[in-house]
Design an enzyme around this catalytic site. Sequence first.
Site, PDB file in Angstrom:
ATOM      1  N   CYS A   1      34.293   2.053 -70.757  1.00 11.52           N
ATOM      2  CA  CYS A   1      33.569   1.154 -69.840  1.00 11.52           C
ATOM      3  C   CYS A   1      33.776   1.550 -68.392  1.00 11.52           C
ATOM      4  CB  CYS A   1      34.039  -0.282 -70.034  1.00 11.52           C
ATOM      5  SG  CYS A   1      33.671  -0.895 -71.669  1.00 11.52           S
TER       6      CYS A   1
ATOM      7  N   HIS B   1      33.841  -5.060 -63.981  1.00 11.83           N
ATOM      8  CA  HIS B   1      33.271  -4.802 -65.309  1.00 11.83           C
ATOM      9  C   HIS B   1      33.195  -6.135 -66.064  1.00 11.83           C
ATOM     10  CE1 HIS B   1      32.429  -3.380 -69.210  1.00 11.83           C
ATOM     11  NE2 HIS B   1      33.651  -3.512 -69.681  1.00 11.83           N
TER      12      HIS B   1
ATOM     13  N   ASN C   1      28.833  -7.452 -72.695  1.00 11.11           N
ATOM     14  CA  ASN C   1      29.510  -6.249 -72.204  1.00 11.11           C
ATOM     15  C   ASN C   1      28.590  -5.046 -72.407  1.00 11.11           C
ATOM     16  OD1 ASN C   1      31.127  -4.013 -71.790  1.00 11.11           O
ATOM     17  ND2 ASN C   1      32.842  -4.765 -73.018  1.00 11.11           N
TER      18      ASN C   1
HETATM   19  N1  ACO Z   1      33.335 -16.416 -83.760  1.00 15.83           N
HETATM   20  C1  ACO Z   1      34.225 -17.299 -84.278  1.00 15.83           C
HETATM   21  N2  ACO Z   1      35.530 -17.014 -84.440  1.00 15.83           N
HETATM   22  C2  ACO Z   1      35.942 -15.779 -84.095  1.00 15.83           C
HETATM   23  C3  ACO Z   1      35.076 -14.815 -83.559  1.00 15.83           C
HETATM   24  C4  ACO Z   1      33.719 -15.185 -83.417  1.00 15.83           C
HETATM   25  N3  ACO Z   1      32.802 -14.345 -82.889  1.00 15.83           N
HETATM   26  N4  ACO Z   1      35.786 -13.696 -83.310  1.00 15.83           N
HETATM   27  C5  ACO Z   1      37.056 -13.935 -83.659  1.00 15.83           C
HETATM   28  N5  ACO Z   1      37.148 -15.203 -84.147  1.00 15.83           N
HETATM   29  C6  ACO Z   1      38.330 -15.878 -84.618  1.00 15.83           C
HETATM   30  C7  ACO Z   1      39.397 -14.943 -85.132  1.00 15.83           C
HETATM   31  O1  ACO Z   1      39.169 -14.608 -86.475  1.00 15.83           O
HETATM   32  C8  ACO Z   1      40.654 -15.790 -84.969  1.00 15.83           C
HETATM   33  O2  ACO Z   1      40.725 -16.700 -86.047  1.00 15.83           O
HETATM   34  P1  ACO Z   1      42.154 -17.111 -86.680  1.00 15.83           P
HETATM   35  O3  ACO Z   1      42.899 -17.791 -85.560  1.00 15.83           O
HETATM   36  O4  ACO Z   1      41.773 -18.010 -87.793  1.00 15.83           O
HETATM   37  O5  ACO Z   1      42.805 -15.818 -87.094  1.00 15.83           O
HETATM   38  C9  ACO Z   1      40.366 -16.591 -83.703  1.00 15.83           C
HETATM   39  O6  ACO Z   1      38.942 -16.565 -83.522  1.00 15.83           O
HETATM   40  C10 ACO Z   1      41.029 -16.046 -82.454  1.00 15.83           C
HETATM   41  O7  ACO Z   1      40.801 -14.639 -82.391  1.00 15.83           O
HETATM   42  P2  ACO Z   1      41.326 -13.780 -81.197  1.00 15.83           P
HETATM   43  O8  ACO Z   1      40.981 -12.349 -81.448  1.00 15.83           O
HETATM   44  O9  ACO Z   1      42.768 -14.114 -80.932  1.00 15.83           O
HETATM   45  O10 ACO Z   1      40.448 -14.375 -79.990  1.00 15.83           O
HETATM   46  P3  ACO Z   1      40.549 -14.058 -78.475  1.00 15.83           P
HETATM   47  O11 ACO Z   1      40.685 -15.310 -77.752  1.00 15.83           O
HETATM   48  O12 ACO Z   1      41.529 -12.941 -78.182  1.00 15.83           O
HETATM   49  O13 ACO Z   1      39.098 -13.485 -78.166  1.00 15.83           O
HETATM   50  C11 ACO Z   1      38.033 -11.380 -77.700  1.00 15.83           C
HETATM   51  C12 ACO Z   1      38.648 -12.285 -78.769  1.00 15.83           C
HETATM   52  C13 ACO Z   1      36.860 -12.108 -77.116  1.00 15.83           C
HETATM   53  C14 ACO Z   1      37.583 -10.117 -78.384  1.00 15.83           C
HETATM   54  C15 ACO Z   1      39.070 -11.062 -76.617  1.00 15.83           C
HETATM   55  O14 ACO Z   1      40.280 -10.654 -77.208  1.00 15.83           O
HETATM   56  C16 ACO Z   1      38.640  -9.986 -75.654  1.00 15.83           C
HETATM   57  O15 ACO Z   1      37.716 -10.164 -74.880  1.00 15.83           O
HETATM   58  N6  ACO Z   1      39.361  -8.851 -75.629  1.00 15.83           N
HETATM   59  C17 ACO Z   1      39.147  -7.785 -74.632  1.00 15.83           C
HETATM   60  C18 ACO Z   1      37.888  -7.027 -74.829  1.00 15.83           C
HETATM   61  C19 ACO Z   1      37.863  -5.929 -73.791  1.00 15.83           C
HETATM   62  O16 ACO Z   1      38.362  -6.051 -72.705  1.00 15.83           O
HETATM   63  N7  ACO Z   1      37.320  -4.795 -74.101  1.00 15.83           N
HETATM   64  C20 ACO Z   1      37.493  -3.699 -73.124  1.00 15.83           C
HETATM   65  C21 ACO Z   1      36.315  -3.233 -72.629  1.00 15.83           C
HETATM   66  S1  ACO Z   1      35.112  -3.069 -73.885  1.00 15.83           S
HETATM   67  C22 ACO Z   1      34.641  -1.440 -73.939  1.00 15.83           C
HETATM   68  O17 ACO Z   1      35.300  -0.567 -73.397  1.00 15.83           O
HETATM   69  C23 ACO Z   1      33.407  -1.168 -74.763  1.00 15.83           C
END
Ligand code: ACO
Length: 333
Positions: free
Chosen positions: A115, A255, A285
């Site tokens: 990214c 970003h 994103n």
């Molecule tokens: N809908 C419903 N529930 C979901 C979803 C969804 N789309 N996705 C995950 N869950 C659930 C999980 O299964 C988990 O359930 P559990 O507690 O029963 O196990 C719960 O939600 C929490 O999951 P987490 O992964 O802990 O959720 P988090 O709050 O961390 O959010 C996210 C996930 C949005 C992916 C976040 O971690 C994030 O944004 N990470 C960084 C992404 C990033 O910066 N990427 C870098 C750049 S991208 C690039 O380079 C292309």
Amino acid sequence: MFRARIIGTGSTTPKRILTNVDLEKIVDTSDEWITRRTGIKERRIAQKGAGENAFDLAADASLKALEMAKVSPDELDLIIVGTITPDRQFPAVACLVQNKINADNANAFDISAGCSGFLYALSIAENAIAVGSCKKALVIGAERLSSVANWQDRSTCVLLGDGAGVVVLSQADDDNGILSTHLGSDGRCWELLYSEEGNPDPPKILDAFEGKPYYLAMEGNKLFKKAVRHLADVATKALEHNNLSASDIKLVVPHQANIRIIQALAEKISIPMEKVYTNIHKYGNTSSASIPIALDEANREGLLKPGDIILLVTFGAGLTWGASVVRWSLDIF
Ligand code: ACO
């Protein structure tokens, strides 16, 4: 040494809008979860046969940026595209753009920096201008992340979107322009975000969708913490390098990966959210394209005035990160 300044911006996104409610029909998710955890409400998805390849989006955005800059394509010396989703293994998206806009005098190539691709590309063009080997450059971020989304993985497919953003750079004749760019990488953590072979079939709702034989795999939770730390560290480094404090910044254009990452960054560097540009709710994103799309929208909305100090800051796969400080000099109104 010459300074590089931004003299035009442009962006293009595909026509098809995929909302969170649409996604509820594809994976086990909800509008409420996606909005609360990410800030995303909808994203744009390129369609097969609709002239929405990464290079098509990039070429369209380039023409808008060139029109703003009052530069004709044959004046360009350099075209660099930051992308992790090139239309073909080769040639480069940049060469396909060059062909489409008839920029016959430019050198054209792509770079891959997750990214952070746009800021890495900006830094290369900035350096080429600094040493005088280039006078006018197109710097592009262009992606079709929908083509590498695993549409069966709710934790990643809800985040991604397609689009392209562009800036035209030229040699500055004064002290305005890009004041600094700081970049960083940490290959030890590559497994937090990478491409995995074997993308499963896309869902029916995306009938006009073109997938690649690989998909994006991510450890979102660990990446989240790394993103906040590296974004804040590189932003602080960039401000210190220029003897600037947070109050000197007119606008941060980060970003757009997750609204909670952006909010955490703003808090860590003591910049109120009113000074942070976000459009993640509309596009999700879009990787390398997210900063130049946001910058173009901020510019066209009249949020940027000559003399304003702008901070561009990014983080992505690699890991990679970067920050550029720009003294804005473009007045389109
Ligand atoms: N809908 C419903 N529930 C979901 C979803 C969804 N789309 N996705 C995950 N869950 C659930 C999980 O299964 C988990 O359930 P559990 O507690 O029963 O196990 C719960 O939600 C929490 O999951 P987490 O992964 O802990 O959720 P988090 O709050 O961390 O959010 C996210 C996930 C949005 C992916 C976040 O971690 C994030 O944004 N990470 C960084 C992404 C990033 O910066 N990427 C870098 C750049 S991208 C690039 O380079 C292309």
